[in-house]
Design an enzyme around this catalytic site. Structure first.
Site, PDB file in Angstrom:
ATOM      1  N   GLY A  72       0.711  -1.126  -0.230  1.00 16.33           N
ATOM      2  CA  GLY A  72       0.172   0.056   0.035  1.00 16.33           C
ATOM      3  C   GLY A  72       0.864   1.278   0.027  1.00 16.33           C
ATOM      4  CD  GLN A 179      -7.249  -0.736   6.622  1.00 15.32           C
ATOM      5  OE1 GLN A 179      -7.866  -1.895   6.777  1.00 15.32           O
ATOM      6  NE2 GLN A 179      -6.177  -0.795   7.275  1.00 15.32           N
ATOM      7  CB  SER A 199      -2.038  -3.226   1.357  1.00 13.42           C
ATOM      8  OG  SER A 199      -0.902  -3.999   1.912  1.00 13.42           O
ATOM      9  CB  ALA A 200      -1.154  -8.715  -0.637  1.00 11.56           C
ATOM     10  CG  HIS A 201       0.036  -6.674   5.097  1.00 10.59           C
ATOM     11  ND1 HIS A 201      -0.303  -6.324   6.373  1.00 10.59           N
ATOM     12  CD2 HIS A 201       0.331  -5.498   4.449  1.00 10.59           C
ATOM     13  CE1 HIS A 201       0.131  -4.859   6.442  1.00 10.59           C
ATOM     14  NE2 HIS A 201       0.493  -4.396   5.249  1.00 10.59           N
ATOM     15  CB  CYS A 326       2.028   3.804  11.119  1.00  9.70           C
ATOM     16  SG  CYS A 326       1.492   2.630   9.830  1.00  9.70           S
TER      17      CYS A 326
HETATM   18  N1  PLP Z   1      -3.253   2.861   3.667  1.00 10.75           N
HETATM   19  C1  PLP Z   1      -3.907   2.182   4.524  1.00 10.75           C
HETATM   20  C2  PLP Z   1      -5.274   2.873   4.711  1.00 10.75           C
HETATM   21  C3  PLP Z   1      -3.292   1.465   5.514  1.00 10.75           C
HETATM   22  O1  PLP Z   1      -4.139   1.179   6.548  1.00 10.75           O
HETATM   23  C4  PLP Z   1      -1.954   0.940   5.355  1.00 10.75           C
HETATM   24  C5  PLP Z   1      -1.570   0.049   6.218  1.00 10.75           C
HETATM   25  O2  PLP Z   1      -1.736   0.027   7.450  1.00 10.75           O
HETATM   26  C6  PLP Z   1      -1.478   1.448   4.402  1.00 10.75           C
HETATM   27  C7  PLP Z   1      -2.053   2.343   3.523  1.00 10.75           C
HETATM   28  C8  PLP Z   1      -0.045   0.877   3.977  1.00 10.75           C
HETATM   29  O3  PLP Z   1       0.155  -0.468   3.529  1.00 10.75           O
HETATM   30  P1  PLP Z   1       1.228  -1.294   3.491  1.00 10.75           P
HETATM   31  O4  PLP Z   1       1.598  -1.781   4.985  1.00 10.75           O
HETATM   32  O5  PLP Z   1       1.042  -2.302   2.438  1.00 10.75           O
HETATM   33  O6  PLP Z   1       2.596  -0.613   2.965  1.00 10.75           O
END
Ligand code: PLP
Length: 384
Positions: A72, A179, A199-201, A326
């Site tokens: 993501g 999300q 995002s895959a995870h 984060c």
């Molecule tokens: N955008 C959103 C809304 C997210 O919740 C996240 C991950 O927490 C990301 C972007 C970032 O994704 P990735 O962990 O795959 O870099």
């Protein structure tokens, strides 16, 4: 003690089927998709099939609109870079104030380099008015970015209204759909969205793999340059096992959505919320009255530190979060709750419980009991 996992917005368990699908691509089928021999060809075929599965999950009209990335964060950064390259003379960007850091951190860097960044905040109840957001966007803007659903509260935004307005104004729209993809049915090709991050995870796929939907590749400036993979849109040898696992997870998610999974999960989330509301005084559900993703609850408990609550719940075997993963590592109050108008104290008293299709009624009962007990223990210690 068994673990009860309520942090699915941070990451999800890889589906066993996705893991099994990945394994051969680490061992006997290890070829590089760019190679001309049989091992390369079969890897290229697997990547092509995976691209089609991801396109189907989000309702893209062509698999070629899917560019595989590392996740993501890269998808968000790549989309922002591409939009700015399209309109180098425009110096204004409109974003929501509740975007993920993968959008907000690039915005801060762009602001320092002279861009005007307009950050639009939601109301205290978590509602971000689509028309109000759109009203800030005109032909002077290089980009508008609006996440489809917020990672902390689950609030769903009116992307359709904003997309139509952006198209009228000739402004590229980037949508962070990390999300929402895999939780709700999307028809991306029915809306004039320029780029969309996945995002895959977050959908029971592996970490380190994601995708960017690109509506029109003709005007797409790549973020990574090199060997010309992904039709010159993202260089670097493809993460074949990751791509295959992502696709398998996407297929499972598509089936779960088609079978009514989101409705059942929303009922489980509502049951969790009502159990906690009944048991714990002096609390609220943030963004509780707006449209939300089926899996996300964000609670505020007066006089309780969200971090202390997460740590105590962890001792009870409940994995939860005080906000986004984060922000947790920075020990900062949630920028999302602050943007909604909460003060620092209230924004530091939050608990996010995010469910998944693996969550059971028994998990919900156990979590509600644990939250009641943890909140009353922490309150007994005195004000946070
Ligand atoms: N955008 C959103 C809304 C997210 O919740 C996240 C991950 O927490 C990301 C972007 C970032 O994704 P990735 O962990 O795959 O870099």
């Amino acid at each position: 003690m068994s673990i009860c996992y309520f942090d699915n917005n941070a990451t999800t368990r890889v589906a066993p089927e996705a893991l099994a699908a990945m394994l051969p691509w680490f061992s006997e089928s290890f070829g590089n998709p760019s190679s001309l021999h049989t091992l390369g060809e079969s890897a290229a075929d697997a990547v092509a099939a995976a691209r089609a599965s991801i396109a189907r999950l989000i309702g893209a009209h062509s698999p070629e609109q899917i560019v595989f990335t590392s996740g993501g964060t890269e998808s968000d950064n790549a989309a922002i870079r591409a939009a700015l390259a399209r309109f180098p003379n425009r110096r204004r960007i409109v974003v929501s104030a509740v975007e993920h850091e993968a959008v907000l951190a690039p915005m801060a860097a762009l602001e320092a380099s002279g861009y005007e960044i307009i950050r639009v905040a939601p109301t205290r109840d978590g509602h971000l008015d689509g028309a109000g957001f759109a009203a800030r966007i005109d032909e002077r803007c290089a980009l508008a970015a609006l996440m489809w659903a917020n990672n902390e509260t689950g609030a769903v935004h009116d992307v359709a209204a904003v997309a139509l307005h952006c198209e009228q104004q000739g402004v590229p729209l980037h949508v962070d759909a990390v999300q929402v993809v895999g939780k709700h049915a999307l028809g991306v090709s029915t809306l004039p969205i320029d780029t969309l991050a996945i995002s895959a995870h977050k959908l029971h796929g592996p970490k380190g793999i994601g995708a960017l939907y690109v509506r029109d590749s003709a005007s797409f400036e790549p973020f990574l340059r090199g060997g010309g993979q992904e039709r010159e849109r993202r260089a670097g040898t493809e993460n074949v096992p990751g791509i295959v696992g992502f696709a398998r997870a996407a297929e499972l998610a598509a089936r779960w959505i088609a079978d009514g999974g989101p409705r059942s999960l929303a009922r489980l989330r509502d049951s969790l919320e009502s159990r906690i509301v009944e048991r714990v005084p002096h609390m609220r559900v943030h963004a509780g009255a707006v449209e939300r993703t089926c899996n996300t609850s964000n609670f505020g408990f007066d006089g309780v530190s969200g971090e202390a609550l997460v740590m105590l719940l962890s001792e009870y075997g409940i994995c939860a979060s005080a906000g986004s993963a984060c922000a947790s590592s920075r020990h900062a109050p949630s920028h999302v709750l602050l943007a909604m108008g909460l003060d620092e104290r209230a924004a530091s008293s939050s608990l996010r419980l995010s469910l998944s299709r693996e969550t059971t009624e028994a998990d919900v009962a156990r979590a509600a009991e644990a939250v009641e007990s943890a909140v009353s223990s922490l309150r007994a210690l005195g004000p946070a």
